[in-house]
Scaffold this motif. Structure first.
Motif, PDB file in Angstrom:
ATOM      1  N   LYS A 215     -44.613 -25.429 -53.319  1.00 33.79           N
ATOM      2  CA  LYS A 215     -45.629 -25.524 -54.369  1.00 33.79           C
ATOM      3  C   LYS A 215     -44.958 -26.006 -55.659  1.00 33.79           C
ATOM      4  N   VAL A 216     -45.396 -27.174 -56.123  1.00 35.23           N
ATOM      5  CA  VAL A 216     -44.794 -27.793 -57.308  1.00 35.23           C
ATOM      6  C   VAL A 216     -45.895 -28.124 -58.307  1.00 35.23           C
ATOM      7  N   ASN A 217     -45.786 -27.625 -59.510  1.00 35.40           N
ATOM      8  CA  ASN A 217     -46.812 -27.848 -60.552  1.00 35.40           C
ATOM      9  C   ASN A 217     -48.220 -27.611 -60.004  1.00 35.40           C
ATOM     10  N   GLY A 218     -48.383 -26.560 -59.215  1.00 33.58           N
ATOM     11  CA  GLY A 218     -49.706 -26.183 -58.707  1.00 33.58           C
ATOM     12  C   GLY A 218     -50.124 -26.902 -57.441  1.00 33.58           C
ATOM     13  N   GLU A 219     -49.339 -27.913 -57.002  1.00 32.91           N
ATOM     14  CA  GLU A 219     -49.715 -28.698 -55.814  1.00 32.91           C
ATOM     15  C   GLU A 219     -48.768 -28.358 -54.654  1.00 32.91           C
ATOM     16  N   ILE A 220     -49.333 -28.216 -53.436  1.00 36.11           N
ATOM     17  CA  ILE A 220     -48.456 -27.950 -52.281  1.00 36.11           C
ATOM     18  C   ILE A 220     -48.049 -29.272 -51.646  1.00 36.11           C
ATOM     19  N   LEU A 221     -46.741 -29.510 -51.593  1.00 37.29           N
ATOM     20  CA  LEU A 221     -46.226 -30.683 -50.872  1.00 37.29           C
ATOM     21  C   LEU A 221     -45.857 -30.200 -49.479  1.00 37.29           C
ATOM     22  N   LYS A 222     -46.418 -30.855 -48.454  1.00 33.08           N
ATOM     23  CA  LYS A 222     -46.133 -30.409 -47.086  1.00 33.08           C
ATOM     24  C   LYS A 222     -44.770 -30.931 -46.647  1.00 33.08           C
TER      25      LYS A 222
END
Ligand SMILES: Cc1cc2nc3c(=O)[nH]c(=O)nc-3n(C[C@H](O)[C@H](O)[C@H](O)COP(=O)(O)OP(=O)(O)OC[C@H]3O[C@@H](n4cnc5c(N)ncnc54)[C@H](O)[C@@H]3O)c2cc1C
Length: 299
Positions: A215-222
């Motif tokens: 989770k980076v800056n509120g976004e999940i990178l898969k």
């Protein structure tokens, strides 16, 4: 104070290898360890690149090394080195237990792993979180991975992993990339690497099988693998008095593992070199031992 010719600091792969070579050369030495003999070997769960051992573990190699120490009648002396002082032609090595008057010192103290600070990092260490691209990159061939950091180590590891992964996110906490210009350029020129600047890692997420994302800056990178390089700690504080030449946190040596200080040698992960592996640590230990032994015999 005890007198000896050579003090080896650290009983990891580099220090143990140095001790074996010194013993066989009939040298007078002390092998000092401040914590657990074996160093990193105590932590390595799976090793597939040590020549002659296609699939092994750190503890299996360590058991064999301890047998070899016993066979060669080499003792590990426990004591945490606090400092090293230059005394005339030689050195005084001060531990929390004893001091040693010695002609030469081989520093083989490795690096301390970064403290695990990201939520989820400790939970998934070894199940998708790795700190060594050369060791574990192979497990992520064709997968999406992330590298976290902003230094030369992070850049080098990302470039290496970029050749194996399908896509690599380079997660940089700062507004711009730091590190060597050629590394930054290589990273920028890699088609499958996406650099994410000013990125705050909030959490490493996963399931029963391991990492599934970050989770980076509120976004999940898969991603299936995460390589955090947010600060390896040097163990070279023991050299604060001597101040050998360094490159970042690592000690500069020549091809004989000699530092710029006469009588001071370094081996293993503490050395400024490209490839930090068991096989190179063992090679350094042997090289440093041979050089230190020659140095003492000529004194
Ligand atoms: C996650 C991970 C996976 C890896 N996987 C592989 C792999 O698959 N294959 C491979 O070849 N390599 C692998 N490596 C790299 C390998 O572990 C290292 O290159 C190697 O163990 C370095 O050995 P060393 O003797 O230099 O240091 P270390 O093993 O760190 O030993 C240093 C020793 O010095 C002691 N010490 C430190 N300070 C003091 C002090 N002040 N006084 C006394 N003693 C002190 C420590 O307690 C320690 O025992 C991996 C590394 C990591 C982090």
């Amino acid at each position: 104070m005890k007198k000896t010719d050579i003090v080896i600091i650290g009983a990891g792969m580099a220090g143990i290898s140095a001790a074996i070579y010194l013993k066989r050369a009939n040298a007078n030495f002390v092998l000092l360890e401040g914590n657990l003999a074996g160093g990193m070997l105590n932590k390595l769960k799976s090793i597939e690149n040590y020549p002659g051992m296609p699939k092994t573990t750190g503890s299996d190699i360590l058991i064999a090394l301890m047998d070899q120490l016993r066979f060669n009648k080499i003792d590990v002396t426990y004591g945490n080195v606090q400092t090293i002082l230059k005394e005339g032609d030689g050195f005084e090595v001060v531990t929390d237990v004893e001091s040693y008057d010695t002609k030469a010192v081989i520093v083989a103290t490795g690096v301390t792993q970064a403290v695990q600070t990201i939520p989820g990092e400790e939970k998934y260490a070894g199940s998708g979180v790795s700190y060594c691209a050369i060791c574990d990159g192979n497990f992520f061939k064709g997968a999406d991975v992330a590298v976290i950091g902003n230094n030369n180590i992070a850049l080098e590891e990302a470039i290496y992993l970029g050749n194996l992964a399908k896509k690599l996110y380079f997660i940089c906490p700062d507004e711009e990339l730091q590190g060597d210009k050629n590394l930054r350029e290589k990273l920028g020129n890699s088609a499958n690497i996406e650099v994410k600047l000013s990125s705050k890692v909030e959490e490493i997420v996963g399931d029963d099988f391991g990492v599934t994302g970050v989770k980076v800056n509120g976004e999940i990178l898969k991603v299936a693998g995460i390589f955090p390089y947010v600060g390896k700690k040097s163990t070279s504080m023991v050299l604060n008095n001597l101040k050998p030449e360094k490159q970042g946190i690592f000690i500069k040596v020549d091809e004989e593992c000699c530092t710029n200080i006469e009588g001071l040698f370094a081996a293993g992960d503490i050395v400024a070199k490209r490839l930090k592996q068991l096989v190179t640590a063992a090679g350094d230990g042997a090289t440093a031992a041979t050089a230190a032994d020659n140095y003492c015999k000529l004194k």
